[in-house]
Design a protein around this motif. Sequence first.
Motif, mmCIF file in Angstrom:
data_model
loop_
_atom_site.group_PDB
_atom_site.id
_atom_site.type_symbol
_atom_site.label_atom_id
_atom_site.label_comp_id
_atom_site.label_asym_id
_atom_site.label_seq_id
_atom_site.Cartn_x
_atom_site.Cartn_y
_atom_site.Cartn_z
ATOM 1 N N GLY A 383 0.761 -1.243 0.000
ATOM 2 C CA GLY A 383 0.000 0.000 0.000
ATOM 3 C C GLY A 383 0.789 1.289 0.000
ATOM 4 N N MET A 384 2.122 1.212 0.016
ATOM 5 C CA MET A 384 2.937 2.421 -0.054
ATOM 6 C C MET A 384 3.282 2.733 -1.520
ATOM 7 S SD MET A 384 3.468 3.419 3.135
ATOM 8 C CE MET A 384 1.798 2.875 3.513
ATOM 9 N N HIS A 385 3.739 3.959 -1.755
ATOM 10 C CA HIS A 385 4.330 4.268 -3.065
ATOM 11 C C HIS A 385 5.796 4.623 -2.844
ATOM 12 C CE1 HIS A 385 4.105 5.224 -7.407
ATOM 13 N NE2 HIS A 385 5.253 5.802 -7.094
ATOM 14 N N PRO A 386 6.710 3.693 -3.137
ATOM 15 C CA PRO A 386 8.133 3.941 -2.900
ATOM 16 C C PRO A 386 8.764 4.751 -4.031
ATOM 17 C CG PRO A 386 7.598 1.582 -2.896
ATOM 18 C CD PRO A 386 6.465 2.306 -3.519
ATOM 19 N N VAL A 387 9.675 5.627 -3.643
ATOM 20 C CA VAL A 387 10.540 6.327 -4.591
ATOM 21 C C VAL A 387 11.964 5.846 -4.330
ATOM 22 C CG1 VAL A 387 11.463 8.561 -5.329
ATOM 23 C CG2 VAL A 387 9.036 8.338 -4.731
ATOM 24 N N VAL A 388 12.530 5.151 -5.298
ATOM 25 C CA VAL A 388 13.894 4.632 -5.189
ATOM 26 C C VAL A 388 14.809 5.610 -5.921
ATOM 27 C CG1 VAL A 388 15.453 2.714 -5.691
ATOM 28 C CG2 VAL A 388 13.049 2.260 -5.136
ATOM 29 N N ALA A 389 15.659 6.300 -5.179
ATOM 30 C CA ALA A 389 16.531 7.322 -5.767
ATOM 31 C C ALA A 389 17.965 6.817 -5.798
ATOM 32 C CB ALA A 389 16.441 8.627 -4.982
ATOM 33 N N VAL A 390 18.520 6.670 -6.998
ATOM 34 C CA VAL A 390 19.893 6.196 -7.182
ATOM 35 C C VAL A 390 20.525 6.958 -8.341
ATOM 36 C CG1 VAL A 390 19.471 3.857 -6.317
ATOM 37 C CG2 VAL A 390 19.157 4.342 -8.746
ATOM 38 N N TYR A 391 21.841 6.880 -8.451
ATOM 39 C CA TYR A 391 22.496 7.364 -9.661
ATOM 40 C C TYR A 391 22.086 6.459 -10.820
ATOM 41 C CZ TYR A 391 25.799 10.421 -7.121
ATOM 42 O OH TYR A 391 26.375 11.398 -6.361
ATOM 43 N N ALA A 392 21.966 7.037 -12.007
ATOM 44 C CA ALA A 392 21.516 6.267 -13.166
ATOM 45 C C ALA A 392 22.400 5.059 -13.433
ATOM 46 C CB ALA A 392 21.463 7.167 -14.402
ATOM 47 N N THR A 393 23.703 5.212 -13.246
ATOM 48 C CA THR A 393 24.618 4.109 -13.523
ATOM 49 C C THR A 393 24.387 2.918 -12.607
ATOM 50 O OG1 THR A 393 26.955 3.507 -13.769
ATOM 51 C CG2 THR A 393 26.425 5.012 -11.994
ATOM 52 N N ALA A 463 4.611 10.741 -12.052
ATOM 53 C CA ALA A 463 5.157 9.401 -11.854
ATOM 54 C C ALA A 463 4.563 8.722 -10.627
ATOM 55 C CB ALA A 463 6.680 9.469 -11.744
ATOM 56 N N VAL A 464 4.487 9.448 -9.518
ATOM 57 C CA VAL A 464 4.006 8.814 -8.289
ATOM 58 C C VAL A 464 2.500 8.583 -8.313
ATOM 59 C CG1 VAL A 464 5.928 9.711 -6.922
ATOM 60 C CG2 VAL A 464 3.783 11.011 -7.021
ATOM 61 N N ASP A 465 1.806 9.118 -9.323
ATOM 62 C CA ASP A 465 0.382 8.835 -9.482
ATOM 63 C C ASP A 465 0.137 7.491 -10.167
ATOM 64 O OD1 ASP A 465 -0.645 11.035 -8.192
ATOM 65 O OD2 ASP A 465 -0.804 12.256 -10.009
ATOM 66 N N VAL A 466 1.193 6.885 -10.725
ATOM 67 C CA VAL A 466 1.049 5.583 -11.385
ATOM 68 C C VAL A 466 1.200 4.489 -10.339
ATOM 69 C CG1 VAL A 466 1.997 4.036 -13.140
ATOM 70 C CG2 VAL A 466 1.954 6.515 -13.554
ATOM 71 N N ASP A 468 0.317 1.043 -10.940
ATOM 72 C CA ASP A 468 0.242 -0.316 -11.471
ATOM 73 C C ASP A 468 1.403 -0.665 -12.400
ATOM 74 O OD1 ASP A 468 -0.403 1.357 -13.546
ATOM 75 O OD2 ASP A 468 -2.228 0.271 -14.149
ATOM 76 N N ALA A 469 2.500 0.087 -12.295
ATOM 77 C CA ALA A 469 3.667 -0.172 -13.145
ATOM 78 C C ALA A 469 4.839 0.653 -12.624
ATOM 79 C CB ALA A 469 3.379 0.209 -14.605
ATOM 80 N N PRO A 470 6.065 0.226 -12.925
ATOM 81 C CA PRO A 470 7.216 1.059 -12.556
ATOM 82 C C PRO A 470 7.303 2.299 -13.418
ATOM 83 C CG PRO A 470 7.946 -0.862 -13.788
ATOM 84 C CD PRO A 470 6.481 -1.048 -13.551
ATOM 85 N N THR A 471 7.693 3.406 -12.795
ATOM 86 C CA THR A 471 7.944 4.653 -13.516
ATOM 87 C C THR A 471 9.374 5.094 -13.238
ATOM 88 O OG1 THR A 471 7.012 5.913 -11.665
ATOM 89 C CG2 THR A 471 5.561 5.448 -13.529
ATOM 90 N N VAL A 472 9.962 5.800 -14.194
ATOM 91 C CA VAL A 472 11.325 6.294 -14.078
ATOM 92 C C VAL A 472 11.336 7.773 -14.415
ATOM 93 C CG1 VAL A 472 13.698 6.121 -14.921
ATOM 94 C CG2 VAL A 472 12.302 4.058 -14.731
ATOM 95 N N VAL A 473 12.029 8.564 -13.586
ATOM 96 C CA VAL A 473 12.283 9.976 -13.869
ATOM 97 C C VAL A 473 13.791 10.164 -13.841
ATOM 98 C CG1 VAL A 473 11.898 12.359 -13.157
ATOM 99 C CG2 VAL A 473 10.107 10.638 -12.770
ATOM 100 N N ARG A 474 14.358 10.627 -14.950
ATOM 101 C CA ARG A 474 15.819 10.742 -15.061
ATOM 102 C C ARG A 474 16.224 12.192 -15.327
ATOM 103 N NH1 ARG A 474 18.516 10.717 -20.163
ATOM 104 N NH2 ARG A 474 19.987 9.104 -19.496
ATOM 105 N N PHE A 475 17.348 12.609 -14.736
ATOM 106 C CA PHE A 475 17.871 13.950 -15.016
ATOM 107 C C PHE A 475 19.380 13.933 -14.831
ATOM 108 C CE2 PHE A 475 15.860 13.923 -10.763
ATOM 109 C CZ PHE A 475 16.966 14.103 -9.945
#
Length: 631
Positions: A383-393, A463-466, A468-475
């Motif tokens: 029931g949570m919405h996790p945000v996994v923040a890592v370097y792209a590499t 992104a966090v509104d999705v 039912d699937a993984p979302t990715v935000v890159r910068f």
Amino acid sequence: MSLLQNVSSPADLKGLSAPQVEALAQEIRDFLVESVSKTGGHLGPNLGVVELTLAMHRVFDSPHDTLVFDTGHQAYVHKLLTGRHDFSALKKQGGLSGYPSRAESEHDVVENSHASTSLSWAEGIAAARRLSGERDRHTVAVIGDGALTGGMAWEALNNIAVDKDLPLTIVVNDNERSYAPTIGGISHHLASLRATRRYEKVLDWGRETLTRTPVVGAAMYETLHGVKKGLKDIVAPQEGMFEDLGIKYLGPINGHDTPALEEALTLARDFGGPVIVHAITEKGRGYAPAASDIDGDQWHGIGKFNPETGLPFEVSGRIWTDEFNEEMVRLGAERPDLVAITAAMLIPVGLDGFAAAYPDRVFDVGIAEQHAVTMASGLAFAGMHPVVAVYATFLNRAFDQLLMDCALHKQGVTFVLDRAGITGSDGPSHNGMWDMTISSIVPGLQLAAPRDGEQVKQQLREAVDVDDAPTVVRFPKGDVGESITAQRQDGSLDVLLDVQGNPEVLIVGVGAMCSLALTAADKLVAQGHSTMVVDPRWVLPISDDLLRLASQAQHVVVIEDNLVTGGIGASLRSALQEDDQWQPVHTFGVPKRFLEHASRGQVLEEVGLTADVVSTTMLDRLGPTASGRSD
């Protein structure tokens, strides 16, 4: 002439007296502070391993013996002791790499600066040497307490533990930090070991023996109790989980006491099997601003600074990470189900603001990206919405978990990839040039590439509104530029440069490449070519709106800071062809090869990601316009 100037190889260290070694350690620290203040680099980790590196090179014989540095950001001292004294272009084009580099020296073995790999490398090297009959060659793995939190390190330890005669020394460089203070069960266990003083009994035994025999060094130990019985008796003490694994343990040792380190390393070397030498070091030792860095982040990797005050010469502007940091705090107030996961990089990836506001909703899993992603899938299921923040590499390290744990189970997890695209100075292992290619084959995954800070905020919210699937935000890395205002929206797309009717050229700017796309478009327009520029915003999967606009253009150009192979351009070309649309798609991105360290701008220029290269190439391909103008 200084002692350091006389050191061109580890052999030059062997005959130094104890006072000379102490003086050399101070020279090295002075050199590091002075040099890194002019170039930037990893200062804190290297100040902490001066005596440890000296001791290893005095006890072992590199390159005959092999030293493997985990992560490698603590290898500056190793570089100095192996004859590399010109730090004037450290991490710059044509200068020394910030990590071990085989091209630089025969003393360097593992170039990859991803963590927790050294024990696997070292086990393989030691096993191969044994199979080849090279039993006089020793292997040393240097791993930090932070890297020990990675699962791969424990996979290696699990195998090393059953290989009782493997000639392998594992040096645990325990400074209680990686980027930030190390946390978790491994950290707690090492902390309990720090409170013991068993190593004093071990070294007292060694020193007492020295007074009773004229034989010194490794030969001394072979005279004791039938060649190696004395060694086995003294190395046998083990502690806690290392005892459970069956690996012999020596420690904890004062990592700044060179004689103590040398005695312990000699015991380990001559034992004949795998031994852990646990050394307690102080990150930033000898330079007050670095040693007092409580969070461990500021002086882990530093830009140019004033060595007298420790203050930076270059004050960074607002960076992309700041936009994410602030928006996460705002979202946290609105969304009690929002949680965050970091892999030992809370501050670098911009989760420190969220952690300060909502400490119970942040999970630092250590250097364990695989665990982070599967744990996130579990959090999402519950029931949570996790945000996994890592370097792209580092997303590369958890691809299977992204594919099979997250995407297969349709879990709503958002991945925020900092330092996407070309990063430059940290070299081939740190360029975030793989993420869109590997993401493109994950069913159901949606990937956003914001073009500016405002879009980071907006697309993070989307992104966090999705759920039912993984979302990715890159910068990308570095300063965020001015916002780019869209002239209009066309469905899901932002039109940044519009035309009347169907364009001759449609330029698709991916994320931070939108600015480059606009500049290149101006050059095409100046030569009479009707050109439209769009930002798809969500670049995976390829949207119907983008397919429609692309099918109306005579030429499509895609500019991305990702591999051309399997990138957004390749995906768009494939999608067009599936619709029986065959107009040429011209792709500009990163070639499929590892890129040498240089500034981000230099690397972008080398691979052709500049407005001049894009426009000149396209003018040549387009030919003259109807009015007769050409390039």
